[in-house]
Write a protein that holds these residues in place. Structure first.
Motif, short mmCIF file in Angstrom:
data_model
loop_
_atom_site.label_atom_id
_atom_site.label_comp_id
_atom_site.label_asym_id
_atom_site.label_seq_id
_atom_site.Cartn_x
_atom_site.Cartn_y
_atom_site.Cartn_z
N SER A 1 6.78 -2.51 -1.19
CA SER A 1 6.42 -1.20 -0.68
C SER A 1 7.58 -0.23 -0.82
CB SER A 1 6.01 -1.31 0.79
OG SER A 1 5.99 -0.05 1.40
N LEU B 1 2.24 0.51 -0.68
CA LEU B 1 1.49 -0.62 -0.14
C LEU B 1 1.37 -0.50 1.38
CD1 LEU B 1 3.28 -3.55 -2.02
CD2 LEU B 1 1.16 -2.45 -2.69
N SER B 2 0.31 -1.10 1.92
CA SER B 2 0.19 -1.19 3.38
C SER B 2 1.12 -2.26 3.93
CB SER B 2 -1.26 -1.48 3.77
OG SER B 2 -2.10 -0.43 3.34
N ILE C 1 3.59 -7.81 -1.52
CA ILE C 1 2.47 -8.63 -1.98
C ILE C 1 2.96 -9.42 -3.18
CG2 ILE C 1 0.16 -8.67 -2.99
CD1 ILE C 1 -0.48 -6.11 -1.52
N ALA D 1 0.27 -11.54 1.15
CA ALA D 1 0.88 -10.33 1.70
C ALA D 1 1.89 -10.70 2.79
CB ALA D 1 -0.18 -9.39 2.24
#
Length: 251
Positions: free
Chosen positions: A34, A65-66, A70, A79
């Motif tokens: 992220s 990314l949340s 990942i 994740a």
């Protein structure tokens, strides 16, 4: 190459240079980091992660990314939430994020660096305070961020290997079932008087299932296979005439 001459008059070669380490196995997987997580970290940690991934043949991509990371290994995505230093004042936000992401990602892990005793105690209290369900997701406490990332990579790799083994096992089982089904198929067709393995294989390849063969006409069989007229008539009679297929036969 330089040579040295000793007082004895002999010429000797210099000692061999050490050989480079063998190259790592190509393309183990992909790591997606992220960008928002990256921008909050010490650049030294990011450099360490990049070097560690390269040494293990992982490709590193930076994306929005949340989760924080990942990994993709063998077709399986895993994740991670990665807290590089536990802060009790941020506990509510961390566990709220965990609850959100565990509904979005089937394979989610939470890695938390707790290098001090008081951080470990604070984390344990918060874990139960926010009613976390054991193993859903799995939390991985570590001593420092470097250890945390190494744990992440090992988890992702292990999950990918297990997934690949499951796929291989499934394909092996399906192949065995297909062979067994084909054997049963050929056994049915070769029970027809005058039909040998070649004829049975030809009927299978040209027409298909037992049901399709049973419905095929003499003309259709002759048009699509190399069976003789007598054999084609025998096949049709076998499936359509009860007096024939119920009577005892000797091949």
């Amino acid at each position: 190459m330089e040579r040295s001459v000793h007082s004895t008059g002999r010429t000797s070669l210099p000692p061999p240079r050490p050989q480079p380490a063998p190259a790592p196995a190509p393309g183990r997987g992909v790591c997606m980091m992220s960008t928002s997580w990256r921008d909050k970290q010490d650049p030294n940690l990011i450099n360490y992660i990049a070097a560690f991934l390269a040494a293990n043949s992982y490709r590193l991509n930076f994306l929005l990314l949340s989760p924080d990371f990942i990994f993709n290994n063998g077709g399986l995505s895993v994740a991670f939430i990665f807290e590089t230093s536990w802060d009790s004042e941020n506990a509510a936000a961390v566990f709220a994020r965990v609850n959100t992401l565990k509904r979005q990602f089937k394979n989610l892990y939470v890695v938390v660096a707790v290098p001090k005793v008081e951080q470990i105690e604070s984390f344990n209290r918060s874990y139960f305070q926010y009613n976390m369900e054991l193993g859903c997701p799995t939390f991985v406490p570590v001593n420092d961020p470097e250890m945390g990332f190494e744990k992440m990579l090992k988890i992702a790799h292990a999950r990918g290997v297990c997934k690949q083994q499951d796929i291989t096992s499934t394909m092996r089982n399906e192949r065995e079932q297909a062979v067994q089904s084909m054997d049963a198929f050929l056994h049915v067709l070769t029970s027809i008087p005058g039909i040998d393995d070649h004829d049975a294989t030809m009927l299978s390849q040209a027409i298909g299932s037992i049901e399709a063969i049973a419905k095929a006409s003499v003309g259709f069989i002759l048009e699509n296979t190399d069976l003789s007229t007598d054999k084609a008539k025998t096949v049709v009679t076998f499936f359509r005439d009860p007096q024939y297929y119920l009577s005892p036969k000797i091949n």
